[in-house]
Design a protein around this motif. Structure first.
Motif, PDB file in Angstrom:
ATOM      1  N   LYS A 208       0.826  -1.211   0.000  1.00 14.67           N
ATOM      2  CA  LYS A 208       0.000   0.000   0.000  1.00 14.67           C
ATOM      3  C   LYS A 208       0.859   1.259   0.000  1.00 14.67           C
ATOM      4  O   LYS A 208       0.327   2.347  -0.051  1.00 14.67           O
ATOM      5  CB  LYS A 208      -0.897   0.025   1.237  1.00 14.67           C
ATOM      6  CG  LYS A 208      -1.965  -1.022   1.228  1.00 14.67           C
ATOM      7  CD  LYS A 208      -2.958  -0.810   2.326  1.00 14.67           C
ATOM      8  CE  LYS A 208      -2.484  -1.416   3.607  1.00 14.67           C
ATOM      9  NZ  LYS A 208      -3.459  -1.318   4.689  1.00 14.67           N
ATOM     10  N   ARG A 209       2.167   1.125   0.036  1.00 15.40           N
ATOM     11  CA  ARG A 209       3.068   2.272   0.093  1.00 15.40           C
ATOM     12  C   ARG A 209       3.336   2.793  -1.321  1.00 15.40           C
ATOM     13  O   ARG A 209       4.280   2.377  -1.981  1.00 15.40           O
ATOM     14  CB  ARG A 209       4.376   1.872   0.762  1.00 15.40           C
ATOM     15  CG  ARG A 209       4.195   1.371   2.173  1.00 15.40           C
ATOM     16  CD  ARG A 209       5.484   0.914   2.787  1.00 15.40           C
ATOM     17  NE  ARG A 209       6.454   2.002   2.736  1.00 15.40           N
ATOM     18  CZ  ARG A 209       7.760   1.809   2.567  1.00 15.40           C
ATOM     19  NH1 ARG A 209       8.242   0.604   2.421  1.00 15.40           N
ATOM     20  NH2 ARG A 209       8.572   2.847   2.533  1.00 15.40           N
ATOM     21  N   LEU A 210       2.518   3.725  -1.770  1.00 16.62           N
ATOM     22  CA  LEU A 210       2.611   4.260  -3.126  1.00 16.62           C
ATOM     23  C   LEU A 210       2.909   5.744  -3.085  1.00 16.62           C
ATOM     24  O   LEU A 210       2.457   6.457  -2.194  1.00 16.62           O
ATOM     25  CB  LEU A 210       1.304   4.047  -3.878  1.00 16.62           C
ATOM     26  CG  LEU A 210       0.834   2.617  -4.056  1.00 16.62           C
ATOM     27  CD1 LEU A 210      -0.514   2.602  -4.741  1.00 16.62           C
ATOM     28  CD2 LEU A 210       1.835   1.819  -4.851  1.00 16.62           C
ATOM     29  N   SER A 211       3.656   6.192  -4.073  1.00 18.44           N
ATOM     30  CA  SER A 211       3.896   7.614  -4.273  1.00 18.44           C
ATOM     31  C   SER A 211       3.202   8.025  -5.562  1.00 18.44           C
ATOM     32  O   SER A 211       3.389   7.389  -6.606  1.00 18.44           O
ATOM     33  CB  SER A 211       5.389   7.904  -4.397  1.00 18.44           C
ATOM     34  OG  SER A 211       6.054   7.557  -3.220  1.00 18.44           O
ATOM     35  N   LYS A 212       2.409   9.080  -5.483  1.00 17.23           N
ATOM     36  CA  LYS A 212       1.687   9.554  -6.658  1.00 17.23           C
ATOM     37  C   LYS A 212       2.609  10.425  -7.489  1.00 17.23           C
ATOM     38  O   LYS A 212       3.257  11.338  -6.990  1.00 17.23           O
ATOM     39  CB  LYS A 212       0.461  10.350  -6.226  1.00 17.23           C
ATOM     40  CG  LYS A 212      -0.423  10.763  -7.356  1.00 17.23           C
ATOM     41  CD  LYS A 212      -1.666  11.438  -6.833  1.00 17.23           C
ATOM     42  CE  LYS A 212      -2.572  11.852  -7.960  1.00 17.23           C
ATOM     43  NZ  LYS A 212      -3.785  12.495  -7.467  1.00 17.23           N
ATOM     44  N   GLY A 213       2.661  10.119  -8.783  1.00 13.52           N
ATOM     45  CA  GLY A 213       3.478  10.894  -9.704  1.00 13.52           C
ATOM     46  C   GLY A 213       2.655  11.965 -10.375  1.00 13.52           C
ATOM     47  O   GLY A 213       1.599  12.365  -9.886  1.00 13.52           O
ATOM     48  N   LYS A 214       3.130  12.408 -11.523  1.00 16.70           N
ATOM     49  CA  LYS A 214       2.418  13.463 -12.223  1.00 16.70           C
ATOM     50  C   LYS A 214       1.276  12.893 -13.050  1.00 16.70           C
ATOM     51  O   LYS A 214       1.302  11.746 -13.473  1.00 16.70           O
ATOM     52  CB  LYS A 214       3.370  14.242 -13.118  1.00 16.70           C
ATOM     53  CG  LYS A 214       3.945  13.453 -14.270  1.00 16.70           C
ATOM     54  CD  LYS A 214       4.801  14.323 -15.143  1.00 16.70           C
ATOM     55  CE  LYS A 214       5.291  13.535 -16.343  1.00 16.70           C
ATOM     56  NZ  LYS A 214       6.002  14.356 -17.271  1.00 16.70           N
ATOM     57  N   GLY A 215       0.282  13.704 -13.265  1.00 18.70           N
ATOM     58  CA  GLY A 215      -0.834  13.339 -14.108  1.00 18.70           C
ATOM     59  C   GLY A 215      -0.707  14.011 -15.450  1.00 18.70           C
ATOM     60  O   GLY A 215      -0.374  15.191 -15.537  1.00 18.70           O
ATOM     61  N   THR A 216      -0.931  13.272 -16.522  1.00 18.37           N
ATOM     62  CA  THR A 216      -0.801  13.828 -17.863  1.00 18.37           C
ATOM     63  C   THR A 216      -2.005  13.434 -18.718  1.00 18.37           C
ATOM     64  O   THR A 216      -2.761  12.536 -18.370  1.00 18.37           O
ATOM     65  CB  THR A 216       0.476  13.319 -18.568  1.00 18.37           C
ATOM     66  OG1 THR A 216       0.396  11.908 -18.690  1.00 18.37           O
ATOM     67  CG2 THR A 216       1.718  13.708 -17.818  1.00 18.37           C
ATOM     68  N   ASP A 217      -2.158  14.115 -19.840  1.00 16.43           N
ATOM     69  CA  ASP A 217      -3.192  13.791 -20.803  1.00 16.43           C
ATOM     70  C   ASP A 217      -2.687  12.831 -21.873  1.00 16.43           C
ATOM     71  O   ASP A 217      -3.468  12.183 -22.547  1.00 16.43           O
ATOM     72  CB  ASP A 217      -3.705  15.051 -21.496  1.00 16.43           C
ATOM     73  CG  ASP A 217      -4.449  15.944 -20.530  1.00 16.43           C
ATOM     74  OD1 ASP A 217      -5.026  15.423 -19.569  1.00 16.43           O
ATOM     75  OD2 ASP A 217      -4.443  17.164 -20.743  1.00 16.43           O
ATOM     76  N   ASN A 218      -1.379  12.738 -22.015  1.00 14.01           N
ATOM     77  CA  ASN A 218      -0.778  11.933 -23.061  1.00 14.01           C
ATOM     78  C   ASN A 218      -0.050  10.748 -22.428  1.00 14.01           C
ATOM     79  O   ASN A 218       0.785  10.923 -21.551  1.00 14.01           O
ATOM     80  CB  ASN A 218       0.205  12.792 -23.863  1.00 14.01           C
ATOM     81  CG  ASN A 218       0.714  12.101 -25.097  1.00 14.01           C
ATOM     82  OD1 ASN A 218       0.387  10.958 -25.361  1.00 14.01           O
ATOM     83  ND2 ASN A 218       1.530  12.802 -25.855  1.00 14.01           N
ATOM     84  N   LEU A 219      -0.356   9.550 -22.876  1.00 13.82           N
ATOM     85  CA  LEU A 219       0.266   8.356 -22.318  1.00 13.82           C
ATOM     86  C   LEU A 219       1.758   8.303 -22.643  1.00 13.82           C
ATOM     87  O   LEU A 219       2.546   7.781 -21.861  1.00 13.82           O
ATOM     88  CB  LEU A 219      -0.439   7.101 -22.840  1.00 13.82           C
ATOM     89  CG  LEU A 219      -0.043   5.776 -22.228  1.00 13.82           C
ATOM     90  CD1 LEU A 219      -0.282   5.788 -20.725  1.00 13.82           C
ATOM     91  CD2 LEU A 219      -0.804   4.647 -22.869  1.00 13.82           C
ATOM     92  N   ASN A 220       2.153   8.864 -23.762  1.00 11.89           N
ATOM     93  CA  ASN A 220       3.574   8.855 -24.126  1.00 11.89           C
ATOM     94  C   ASN A 220       4.409   9.683 -23.160  1.00 11.89           C
ATOM     95  O   ASN A 220       5.583   9.384 -22.944  1.00 11.89           O
ATOM     96  CB  ASN A 220       3.762   9.372 -25.544  1.00 11.89           C
ATOM     97  CG  ASN A 220       3.290   8.379 -26.575  1.00 11.89           C
ATOM     98  OD1 ASN A 220       3.280   7.187 -26.322  1.00 11.89           O
ATOM     99  ND2 ASN A 220       2.887   8.873 -27.727  1.00 11.89           N
ATOM    100  N   GLU A 221       3.844  10.716 -22.564  1.00  6.94           N
ATOM    101  CA  GLU A 221       4.581  11.503 -21.575  1.00  6.94           C
ATOM    102  C   GLU A 221       4.849  10.689 -20.323  1.00  6.94           C
ATOM    103  O   GLU A 221       5.884  10.852 -19.689  1.00  6.94           O
ATOM    104  CB  GLU A 221       3.805  12.767 -21.223  1.00  6.94           C
ATOM    105  CG  GLU A 221       3.750  13.783 -22.324  1.00  6.94           C
ATOM    106  CD  GLU A 221       2.957  15.008 -21.929  1.00  6.94           C
ATOM    107  OE1 GLU A 221       2.750  15.218 -20.724  1.00  6.94           O
ATOM    108  OE2 GLU A 221       2.552  15.739 -22.837  1.00  6.94           O
TER     109      GLU A 221
END
Length: 72
Positions: free
Chosen positions: A41-54
């Protein structure tokens, strides 16, 4: 505008995975996210993007028989 994809990184096994932001937001509040590799359950949230390639730009992928395969 909301981002479509959100990256998460497991702090136990150090692996990354991508989830749809809409699916995470629609989860019931009594549920939690877990790593699909080690069930931590130890997760770090990364960035959110609109493009899957990013989200995937750190790694190199190649198309093999119509499917994406990670090269590096």
């Amino acid at each position: 505008m909301l981002s479509i994809y959100t990256t998460y990184k497991c702090r136990t096994c150090q692996k990354e995975f991508i989830l749809l932001t809409e699916d995470v937001d629609s989860m019931p509040k009594d549920r939690y996210l877990a790593c699909p590799y080690c069930n931590s359950k130890r997760l770090s949230k990364g960035k959110g993007t609109d493009n899957l390639n990013e989200c995937m730009k750190e790694r190199v992928y190649k198309r093999v028989n119509g499917a994406l395969k990670q090269v590096r």
